[in-house]
Design an enzyme around this catalytic site. Structure first.
Site, PDB file in Angstrom:
ATOM      1  N   GLN A 182      47.281  14.144  52.618  1.00  0.00           N
ATOM      2  CA  GLN A 182      48.099  12.934  52.520  1.00  0.00           C
ATOM      3  C   GLN A 182      49.593  13.255  52.542  1.00  0.00           C
ATOM      4  OE1 GLN A 182      46.563   9.715  49.870  1.00  0.00           O
ATOM      5  NE2 GLN A 182      45.071  11.241  49.207  1.00  0.00           N
ATOM      6  N   ARG A 231      42.873   3.747  52.400  1.00  0.00           N
ATOM      7  CA  ARG A 231      43.338   2.657  51.528  1.00  0.00           C
ATOM      8  C   ARG A 231      42.233   1.621  51.351  1.00  0.00           C
ATOM      9  NH1 ARG A 231      45.886   5.334  49.021  1.00  0.00           N
ATOM     10  NH2 ARG A 231      45.051   6.931  50.377  1.00  0.00           N
ATOM     11  N   LYS A 244      42.984  11.021  40.551  1.00  0.00           N
ATOM     12  CA  LYS A 244      43.997  12.011  40.139  1.00  0.00           C
ATOM     13  C   LYS A 244      44.938  11.452  39.068  1.00  0.00           C
ATOM     14  CE  LYS A 244      47.354  11.055  43.796  1.00  0.00           C
ATOM     15  NZ  LYS A 244      48.361  10.435  42.942  1.00  0.00           N
ATOM     16  N   THR A 245      45.283  10.161  39.162  1.00  0.00           N
ATOM     17  CA  THR A 245      46.165   9.560  38.155  1.00  0.00           C
ATOM     18  C   THR A 245      45.502   9.598  36.786  1.00  0.00           C
ATOM     19  OG1 THR A 245      47.045   8.096  39.861  1.00  0.00           O
ATOM     20  CG2 THR A 245      47.517   7.509  37.583  1.00  0.00           C
ATOM     21  N   ASP A 284      53.132  14.864  40.092  1.00  0.00           N
ATOM     22  CA  ASP A 284      52.198  14.081  40.909  1.00  0.00           C
ATOM     23  C   ASP A 284      52.648  14.134  42.369  1.00  0.00           C
ATOM     24  OD1 ASP A 284      50.128  12.417  41.579  1.00  0.00           O
ATOM     25  OD2 ASP A 284      51.064  10.585  40.825  1.00  0.00           O
ATOM     26  N   GLU A 285      51.715  13.967  43.305  1.00  0.00           N
ATOM     27  CA  GLU A 285      52.022  13.916  44.745  1.00  0.00           C
ATOM     28  C   GLU A 285      52.874  15.121  45.169  1.00  0.00           C
ATOM     29  OE1 GLU A 285      50.431  11.802  46.321  1.00  0.00           O
ATOM     30  OE2 GLU A 285      50.354   9.850  45.327  1.00  0.00           O
TER      31      GLU A 285
END
Length: 773
Positions: A256, A614, A33-34, A225-226
Site C-alpha cells: 500500500q 477498500r 493493524k490499528t 503507523d503507515e
C-alpha cells in the site's frame, strides 16, 4: 491475561506482547493493524510504561483521535491524555514551539499552508522580474518542497553543482536564488511551511545534541503507523529519536505504498531490518474487511509486482459476489451506470448513501459522476475538493487571527490590510514593502515606526495605517485573556467583515456569511473539546495550529449519509461496503505519466490494490470505449490491471464469448443472389476474425469500438407512428412518455419526457427508441 486482549487472534497478539526491542509488523489490508497498535500502547501502559514516554505517529489526526479514544476506554481518560500521539507534522510542530528560540523563530510562529507558500513564491518571481511562464510558481513550489523533504537546504543546494546544472538545463538557472529568497521571507515573517516542520525538526535534533538527548529520553517507546508512507526526512527523525533505546515498532504494508509522488520512500519499510539489530518481524495476513473474492482478486494483482515483502493475505469471510466489470460507451454513460447501480442497490438492500464510494485516478473524473448523481437526487460529498478552510471569506477571518498572534506574518497582513476597504492602496503597500526589505524588518514594524522613516505616504493614509495597527494590537491584548472563540467573534464584528458581506444580497453573499457563522461554531466546538484535554486551554494559537495541520479527511461534515467521491490516494485507510473504481483504462489508470519505469508501474499497481481493498462486500470496475480528455474525445482501451485479475474472480458484464460481427452497412444493397456460404470459405479480411475461431483479444478490442456497450434497444418498427402517451425507452435517456408530436413523414418529431434525461425533442427517423407500451 488482560480482558481487553481477548479479541485478538494469535498473529495480532504476538506483536502486542513484544514489549522491548525493534519490531516490524507487516499488516495486509483489513488485517486490524490499528487495533494492534492501540492494544500495544494499552499493554505497554499496563506494564508500567509512563504514557509521557510513549510517542505514537500517524498520518491523519482522525486516526490518532480514534486510537486515543480506544486507549482511553481501556486505561482511563486521564492517562490517555498524557500520550504523545498525533500526525508527524502536529507532533513536530509541538516540539518546535517548545524549542523555536534555538532556531531563531518565535514560539508562536505561523504555519503557512500551500496557498500561502505559493503566494510568497509568486511575489518573489514578480520582484525578480522573471518570466512567469518559465518560472511557474506552482512548479517552483513543488521543486522547493522536494528539496526540503530530501534535506537539501539552501546551503546544500549551492554546494551541489549537479542540482544547479539540472535547474539550468530546465531553463530555470535562478531557482536557487528564488529558494534563498523564499526561505529568508518566511524567516522574516516568523513562518514555517509544512516541509519546514520536518526540516527544522531534523535541524534541531542534529545541531543541538542536548535537545536530541532530551527527546530520546522522553520517547522511550516509539510506534509508527503507515511506515511505508514515510519520506526521507521523517525516516531520519524517527531513526534519531529511537537510536538510544531502540524500542521502536513500525507498522505498514509495502503493498500500500502509494505516495512516491510526494516523497514517500518504500525502501524505508523494505530495509527496516537492516537499520536495527535483532529486529522481530510479525505478519498480519488475515483480512477481516473484505470477501474472499475481493481478497483473492487483490492478491492476484499485487503478485505481479517484483518489489515486495512476502505475505499471503487470506480471509475467513464469505466468498461474496464476483468483481463486476462493465464497459460503457463514454464517461457520461459511465456516470449514469454508476448512479443507477447505486440507486438500485440502495433500494434493494435498504442501504445508506454512505455505504457507497466512487474512486477515480484523477480529480477531473468527478464531473461526470457528479452530474449523474445530481440527476438521480443522490447526495454526495467530494473529498479533496475546495476545503472549507480554503474559501475566501474563511481565509480572510483566519488571516486576521494569524496577524493577532504573529504581526510579522506578511501574507496575512497583505490579505486584510485593505479588506474591508480602508483606502490603503497598492502603491502604499509597494512603498511599505520596499522599506521593509531595506530595513530587514516586517511591514507591520515599518508602520509602527513610520515616524522615523520617510515613506513618502500622505498623512491621511498614514492615519489609516496607524488605525489598522492599533486595531490588531487591541485584538492581541484581548487575546491574552480570552479564548479562541471570543477573540474570533470580536474580529468578525469589529473589522467590518460581516457588514461588508451583508452589502452583497446575492445567494453567494448570504452563503459567505453562513460560512463565517459555521467557522465561529467550529471554533466554539474546538474550545469545548480542548477543555477535556490535558495541557490545553482552547487558545487562539491552539486553534490555528489545529486548522493548519488538519487534512480534508479529518473534518467531520456532520452529515455522513452521502456517497463518497475521491481520488484513490485519498481513500487509503477508509473502507466501504460498495466501491466503484471508474476509469479503468490505459493511460488513465495506470496513468500515462507513470509508465516510464518498472517502479512507477508497480506503484500504480499498488494504487489499484489499495482501491480494490477498500471494498467490503462488492467492487465494481468500469471503463469506457471513448472519453473526453483535455477537451477532445479519444478512444480508450481497458486497463491492463483488469486483465491481471484472475478470471475466476470477475463477472464481465460485456461477455467476450459468442462474438457476432455487426455489419456497418445494409447488406440488402448487394442483392439476393450473393451466396454467403462461399464467401465464408475464402480467407477472411485482415481485422475480421474467422467464423470458426474465437477472435483474438486485439481483434475484439478493435471491433468492440464499433458497437455500443450493451445491446442496442431495437428500433420500434412503427417509430414514425408513435402517438401521444406512448411509453418508450432510449439507450441514453432511459424510459419516457411521448407528450407531443409535430411534423409529418420523415420530418416527424416527438417531445418525450424521459425519467433520466428530462424533456427531449427527437427526430423520429433517427431516434433509437423501443416502444414499451
Amino acid at each position: 491475561m488482560e480482558a481487553y486482549l481477548a479479541g485478538l487472534n494469535e498473529a495480532q497478539m504476538a506483536p502486542v506482547l513484544q514489549k522491548d526491542g525493534p519490531m516490524i509488523v507487516i499488516a495486509g489490508a483489513g488485517s486490524g493493524k490499528t487495533r494492534v497498535l492501540t492494544m500495544r500502547i494499552a499493554y505497554l501502559m499496563s506494564k508500567g510504561v509512563d504514557p509521557f514516554n510513549i510517542l505514537s505517529l500517524t498520518f491523519t489526526n482522525k486516526a490518532a483521535r480514534e486510537m486515543k479514544k480506544r486507549i482511553a476506554s481501556i486505561v482511563g481518560n486521564s492517562e490517555a491524555k498524557n500520550l504523545w500521539m498525533g500526525t508527524f507534522h502536529s507532533i513536530f510542530a509541538k516540539i518546535l514551539r517548545f524549542e523555536a528560540d534555538k532556531l531563531g523563530y518565535p514560539s508562536n510562529f505561523t504555519i503557512y499552508d500551500t496557498q500561502d507558500s505559493q503566494s510568497v513564491i509568486r511575489a518573489i518571481i514578480k520582484d525578480m522580474r522573471l518570466d512567469k511562464d518559465v518560472y511557474k510558481y506552482k512548479q517552483v513550489y513543488n521543486r522547493i518542497s522536494s528539496y526540503k523533504n530530501s534535506l537539501i537546504t539552501v546551503k546544500a543546494y549551492f554546494q551541489n553543482p549537479e542540482l544547479m546544472e539540472a535547474d539550468a538545463m530546465s531553463k530555470k538557472p535562478r531557482l536557487g536564488e528564488i529558494y534563498k529568497a523564499y526561505v529568508e521571507r518566511c524567516f522574516k515573517a516568523g513562518a514555517m511551511d509544512f516541509d519546514d516542520l520536518l526540516l527544522k525538526t531534523n535541524e534541531l535534533l542534529n545541531r543541538f545534541p542536548d535537545v536530541l538527548h532530551k527527546y530520546q529520553n522522553r520517547f522511550r517507546y516509539i510506534l509508527v503507523d503507515e511506515y511505508q508512507d514515510t519520506n526521507h526526512s521523517q525516516y531520519l527523525i524517527v531513526r534519531a529519536l529511537s537510536d538510544k533505546f531502540q524500542n521502536i515498532c513500525v507498522v505498514g504494508d509495502d503493498a500500500q505504498s502509494i505516495y512516491a509522488f510526494r516523497g514517500a520512500n518504500i525502501s524505508n519499510i523494505l530495509n527496516f531490518q537492516k537499520d536495527y539489530d535483532e529486529v522481530k518481524m510479525y505478519r498480519l495476513e488475515q483480512n477481516y474487511r473484505s470477501t474472499k473474492n475481493i481478497v483473492n482478486a487483490a492478491n492476484s494483482i499485487i503478485d505481479k509486482n517484483k518489489t515486495k515483502l512476502e505475505k499471503v493475505v487470506w480471509t475467513a469471510n464469505d466468498d461474496g459476489g464476483k468483481i463486476i466489470v462493465n464497459r460503457l460507451l463514454n464517461d457520461g454513460e459511465e456516470g449514469r451506470y454508476v448512479a443507477s447501480s447505486i440507486f438500485e442497490h440502495r433500494m434493494q438492500n435498504q442501504m445508506n448513501n454512505g455505504d457507497f464510494a466512487i474512486l477515480y485516478r484523477t480529480n477531473a473524473q468527478s464531473r461526470a459522476m457528479e452530474d449523474a448523481l445530481r440527476k438521480r437526487d443522490i447526495p454526495y460529498r467530494i473529498y479533496g475538493g475546495l476545503s472549507f478552510y480554503q474559501r475566501k471569506e474563511i481565509k480572510d477571518v483566519l488571516a486576521y487571527l494569524r496577524l493577532i498572534l504573529n504581526p510579522k506574518d506578511e501574507e496575512a497582513l497583505k490579505r486584510v490590510i485593505n479588506y474591508p476597504a480602508r483606502g490603503i492602496g497598492q502603491t502604499t503597500m509597494d512603498r511599505l514593502a520596499i522599506a521593509a526589505n531595506q530595513q530587514g524588518v516586517s511591514i507591520f514594524e515599518i508602520i509602527q515606526n513610520h515616524q522615523q522613516l520617510n515613506l513618502n505616504i500622505n498623512k491621511g493614509t498614514l492615519t489609516k495605517l496607524e488605525n489598522f495597527v492599533n486595531m490588531i494590537r487591541n485584538f492581541a491584548i484581548s487575546n491574552e485573556t480570552h479564548n479562541a472563540f471570543e477573540v474570533a467573534e470580536m474580529v468578525t464584528k469589529k473589522t467590518g467583515l460581516v457588514q461588508e458581506l451583508k452589502k452583497d444580497g446575492t445567494p453567494e453573499g448570504i452563503a459567505r456569511i453562513e460560512n463565517i457563522e459555521e467557522l465561529l461554531n467550529g471554533i466554539r466546538d474546538f474550545v469545548e473539546e480542548q477543555k477535556e484535554l490535558a495541557d490545553t486551554t482552547g487558545s487562539l494559537s491552539e486553534f490555528l495550529e489545529d486548522v493548519a495541520l488538519a487534512t480534508d479527511l479529518d473534518k467531520d461534515t456532520g452529515d455522513d449519509d452521502r456517497v463518497a467521491l475521491m481520488t484513490i490516494h485519498l481513500a487509503k485507510g477508509l473502507e466501504f461496503p460498495f466501491v466503484y473504481i471508474v476509469g479503468m483504462e490505459e493511460d488513465l489508470f495506470p496513468s500515462a505519466m507513470s509508465m516510464n519505469t518498472r517502479s512507477e508501474l508497480e506503484e500504480e499497481r499498488r494504487l489499484f490494490y489499495v482501491a480494490l481493498t477498500r471494498a467490503e462486500k462488492q467492487a465494481f470496475l468500469t471503463y469506457t470505449l471513448s472519453r473526453y480528455r483535455w477537451g477532445k474525445l479519444v478512444d480508450a482501451e481497458p486497463s491492463r490491471f483488469i486483465e491481471e485479475i484472475d478470471e475466476e474472480y470477475l463477472q464481465n458484464m460485456v461477455p467476450t464469448d459468442n462474438y457476432k460481427y455487426k455489419p456497418l452497412i445494409n447488406t440488402d444493397i448487394f442483392g439476393d443472389d450473393v451466396d454467403r456460404s462461399k464467401l465464408r470459405q475464402n480467407k477472411p479480411r485482415s481485422g475480421t476474425p474467422p467464423p470458426s475461431h474465437k477472435p483474438s483479444p486485439e481483434q475484439l478490442r478493435k471491433l468492440r469500438k464499433l458497437k455500443p456497450p450493451s445491446a442496442e434497444p431495437e428500433k420500434a418498427r412503427n417509430t414514425l407512428d408513435l402517438s401521444k402517451g406512448t411509453e418508450v425507452e432510449h439507450l441514453r435517456f432511459g424510459r419516457g412518455v411521448v407528450v407531443k408530436l409535430e411534423g409529418v413523414g420523415m420530418d416527424k418529431k416527438a417531445e418525450i419526457d424521459f425519467d433520466e434525461g428530462g424533456i427531449k425533442n427527437l427526430l423520429l427517423r433517427f431516434a433509437k427508441l423501443k416502444v414499451i407500451s
